[in-house]
Write a protein that holds these residues in place. Sequence first.
Motif, PDB file in Angstrom:
ATOM      1  N   HIS A 130      13.447   4.019  -2.766  1.00  0.00           N
ATOM      2  CA  HIS A 130      13.607   4.312  -4.197  1.00  0.00           C
ATOM      3  C   HIS A 130      14.138   5.729  -4.419  1.00  0.00           C
ATOM      4  O   HIS A 130      14.834   5.984  -5.400  1.00  0.00           O
ATOM      5  CB  HIS A 130      12.292   4.088  -4.953  1.00  0.00           C
ATOM      6  N   GLU A 131      13.836   6.654  -3.494  1.00  0.00           N
ATOM      7  CA  GLU A 131      14.375   8.009  -3.609  1.00  0.00           C
ATOM      8  C   GLU A 131      15.850   8.050  -3.206  1.00  0.00           C
ATOM      9  O   GLU A 131      16.642   8.772  -3.815  1.00  0.00           O
ATOM     10  CB  GLU A 131      13.556   8.979  -2.762  1.00  0.00           C
ATOM     11  N   TYR A 132      16.208   7.279  -2.173  1.00  0.00           N
ATOM     12  CA  TYR A 132      17.622   7.194  -1.789  1.00  0.00           C
ATOM     13  C   TYR A 132      18.458   6.716  -2.973  1.00  0.00           C
ATOM     14  O   TYR A 132      19.545   7.254  -3.252  1.00  0.00           O
ATOM     15  CB  TYR A 132      17.814   6.235  -0.608  1.00  0.00           C
ATOM     16  N   LEU A 133      17.961   5.705  -3.669  1.00  0.00           N
ATOM     17  CA  LEU A 133      18.719   5.097  -4.763  1.00  0.00           C
ATOM     18  C   LEU A 133      18.914   6.046  -5.944  1.00  0.00           C
ATOM     19  O   LEU A 133      19.768   5.802  -6.797  1.00  0.00           O
ATOM     20  CB  LEU A 133      18.027   3.816  -5.226  1.00  0.00           C
ATOM     21  N   GLU A 134      18.144   7.112  -5.994  1.00  0.00           N
ATOM     22  CA  GLU A 134      18.338   8.120  -7.030  1.00  0.00           C
ATOM     23  C   GLU A 134      19.532   9.021  -6.721  1.00  0.00           C
ATOM     24  O   GLU A 134      20.064   9.685  -7.612  1.00  0.00           O
ATOM     25  CB  GLU A 134      17.078   8.975  -7.182  1.00  0.00           C
ATOM     26  N   ALA A 135      19.962   9.036  -5.439  1.00  0.00           N
ATOM     27  CA  ALA A 135      21.017   9.956  -5.024  1.00  0.00           C
ATOM     28  C   ALA A 135      22.345   9.264  -4.704  1.00  0.00           C
ATOM     29  O   ALA A 135      23.411   9.846  -4.910  1.00  0.00           O
ATOM     30  CB  ALA A 135      20.552  10.754  -3.798  1.00  0.00           C
ATOM     31  N   PHE A 136      22.299   8.031  -4.178  1.00  0.00           N
ATOM     32  CA  PHE A 136      23.516   7.372  -3.706  1.00  0.00           C
ATOM     33  C   PHE A 136      23.543   5.901  -4.119  1.00  0.00           C
ATOM     34  O   PHE A 136      22.517   5.317  -4.462  1.00  0.00           O
ATOM     35  CB  PHE A 136      23.611   7.458  -2.173  1.00  0.00           C
TER      36      PHE A 136
ATOM     37  N   ASN B 137       0.820  -1.214   0.000  1.00  0.00           N
ATOM     38  CA  ASN B 137       0.000   0.000   0.000  1.00  0.00           C
ATOM     39  C   ASN B 137       0.853   1.262   0.000  1.00  0.00           C
ATOM     40  O   ASN B 137       0.361   2.367   0.198  1.00  0.00           O
ATOM     41  CB  ASN B 137      -0.946   0.018   1.202  1.00  0.00           C
ATOM     42  N   GLY B 138       2.151   1.102  -0.196  1.00  0.00           N
ATOM     43  CA  GLY B 138       3.046   2.245  -0.216  1.00  0.00           C
ATOM     44  C   GLY B 138       4.470   1.781  -0.459  1.00  0.00           C
ATOM     45  O   GLY B 138       4.764   0.582  -0.426  1.00  0.00           O
ATOM     46  N   PRO B 139       5.396   2.723  -0.724  1.00  0.00           N
ATOM     47  CA  PRO B 139       6.791   2.353  -0.985  1.00  0.00           C
ATOM     48  C   PRO B 139       7.536   1.982   0.291  1.00  0.00           C
ATOM     49  O   PRO B 139       7.058   2.199   1.403  1.00  0.00           O
ATOM     50  CB  PRO B 139       7.365   3.630  -1.617  1.00  0.00           C
ATOM     51  N   LEU B 140       8.730   1.435   0.125  1.00  0.00           N
ATOM     52  CA  LEU B 140       9.577   1.018   1.238  1.00  0.00           C
ATOM     53  C   LEU B 140      10.389   2.196   1.759  1.00  0.00           C
ATOM     54  O   LEU B 140      10.887   3.014   0.980  1.00  0.00           O
ATOM     55  CB  LEU B 140      10.542  -0.071   0.767  1.00  0.00           C
ATOM     56  N   HIS B 141      10.532   2.274   3.082  1.00  0.00           N
ATOM     57  CA  HIS B 141      11.395   3.301   3.662  1.00  0.00           C
ATOM     58  C   HIS B 141      12.540   2.635   4.436  1.00  0.00           C
ATOM     59  O   HIS B 141      12.595   1.404   4.575  1.00  0.00           O
ATOM     60  CB  HIS B 141      10.605   4.285   4.532  1.00  0.00           C
ATOM     61  N   LEU B 142      13.447   3.445   4.961  1.00  0.00           N
ATOM     62  CA  LEU B 142      14.645   2.906   5.608  1.00  0.00           C
ATOM     63  C   LEU B 142      14.317   2.081   6.845  1.00  0.00           C
ATOM     64  O   LEU B 142      15.065   1.158   7.195  1.00  0.00           O
ATOM     65  CB  LEU B 142      15.601   4.048   5.989  1.00  0.00           C
TER      66      LEU B 142
END
Length: 681
Positions: free
Chosen positions: A345-351, A15-20
């Motif tokens: 998925h946002e982290y992976l866009e940066a590092f 129901n949503g993306p994965l976070h840390l």
Amino acid sequence: MSKRVLVTAALPYANGPLHLGHIAGAYLPSDLYCRYKRLAGDEVLFICGSDEHGVPITIAADKEGVSPQEIVDRYHGINKKAFEDFGISFDYYGRTSSATHREISQKFFRTLHEKGVFIKKTEQQYYDVKAGMFLADRYIKGTCPKCGYEEAYGDQCEKCGTALSPTELINPKSMLSGEQPEMRETEHWYIPLGNYENWLKEWIGSKTDWKPNVLGQCNSWLDAGLGDRAVTRDLKWGVPVPLEGAEGKVLYVWFDAPIGYISASVEWAAQIGDPEGWKLFWQDDETELVHFIGKDNIVFHCIIFPVMLKTHGKYVVPQNVPANEYLNLEGGKLSTSRGWAVWLHEYLEAFEPDLLRYALAATMPETKDADFQWKDFQNRVNNDLADVFGNFVFRTFSFIGRFFDGKMPPLLNPSEQDLAMLEEIKQSGARIAKAYESFKFKEAALHTINLARAGNKYFTETEPWHTRKSNIEACGNTLHVSAQIVAALSVYFEPILPAACKKLKSALNITFNGMLLWEEVKPDMISVGQEITPMEILFKKIEDDAIQSQVALLEAKAAAKAGTTVKEVSYETEKKGIAFGDFEKLDLRAAEILAAEKVPKSKKLLKIKINLGYEQRTIVSGIAEYFQPEDIIGKRVAVVANLIPRKIMGIESKGMILMAHDATDGLRFVETKAGPGSCIN
């Protein structure tokens, strides 16, 4: 002797993306364990998948005005890709909306039903007349009877954390229509968990190697006494109850979700062309079943699912359930509803993935909550991966390339220091393996980086830049030993840094059939004369602006959720001005922290050994509440070198380490890239 190991990671809600928090809780630890076990030569099946039923899915669908299937299709794809990009090495990633899962879970239910495991009861449940349906816990909101919070859910108050039932809410309202629901009778099937208390107490009591936090929660449930647990619900979305007269009822998500491990295994077996292969992992007593979960899932995996497996009769029960605690974020509780989260998925866009894998492995919430801070992430990457591991690799490879034509030099008349470092390869391997086998992943990460740290120290102390002119044999020995350490680290670090270790093995030209196993790591892995290919810097340092942008993004998202602007930072007032002559009296120098330990009988003090270049000395610093001793070794810091020595708790302290009270991040070192002993003007 190799083992057969079945590893499951908790099925994430689609129901949503994965976070840390998700990653640190179940997915990175399970991946570290599986990667290590494969290196240890064990037969491993690593299973996960999307949990696609339950109220959170239907609530997300209602909010967007789409079908539940559209929601799960979207997030199944997003999360599956994020896992792949992050390097999580699942053997199979399934989903509970599949036809196979429906068939397997219905068959499981029927088996328990035919064995007389369930009892059928009539109960009173809230019903929304306007919507024409019974309401699940999360479809009801009201005032919490404990703290008065007016937006509490029917299963829990998110403000005070109290577990609730819908009937405890004051002024309950349906989230579908906004109307006050009425009580109506409905029938459901239950597992009478109390019937299995004695078996559970005996079984859990035998698990002396389980984590204290897991055993504590299990014993708390058992001490309170186990009641009947419903296995069906009145919902339209889910696996239909496979009985006559059960129309409109589905399997309760906690019942069908763990069966998803089994159905995914069945699909895996079909995919590899061995339809019966899954049974060896689930129905053979020689298999070790290990569940990786967060602490909110302990009761389901340690009490309810084991009862389901035991009563079915054909399945193995868990060997271990190494549940992790929670990961906080920048000193605050991670909350998706408040926007206080870092999405994978946002982290992976940066590092790069390896950087986060190491940072989380080093701060994993194994037995207590941990805190992820972007500045700590930067420090671990820059200090540990770049300055220690990456620097050691670069120095070793570049010296072999420059002075030995890129070929492994021989080991001739080795010194005691040379032999001691080669022995340390074996000793470190044993320590790291023991930590992995005990589910102590922070410890495994520490032992691994410590081998790189020891290699770096050895390289510096043997000074090959000098011996290449005065004693080429000694220089060759240093580089031979260093290359063997790098080769060992290419295996020892593989569970944490798979991408970097793949590069290392390629550069070292290590040849092997299939996977290089843990037991094959020896002090003579690299043959004399073997070509060692020059490679680019393994880890690039992260600049301050990259970290500041991540913190700003986090604060902006939280502010947007709250409907506010980002709060301005307040700073301490400047102190009174001083003359330049007063400043000139300070002897500020760069220093490297060599060792650190807590001062006995003190909560605040650390005894820190520093290298000033021209000498080593001890400084006592009141930072023990902010930093762990092992985390600060290797840092390049600024110190006041000419402070008059004084004794603190019986220890002579010669100097002061400069710290900054960051307005947003708390206490920080004043770090420098200058070599030890350099003057800071």
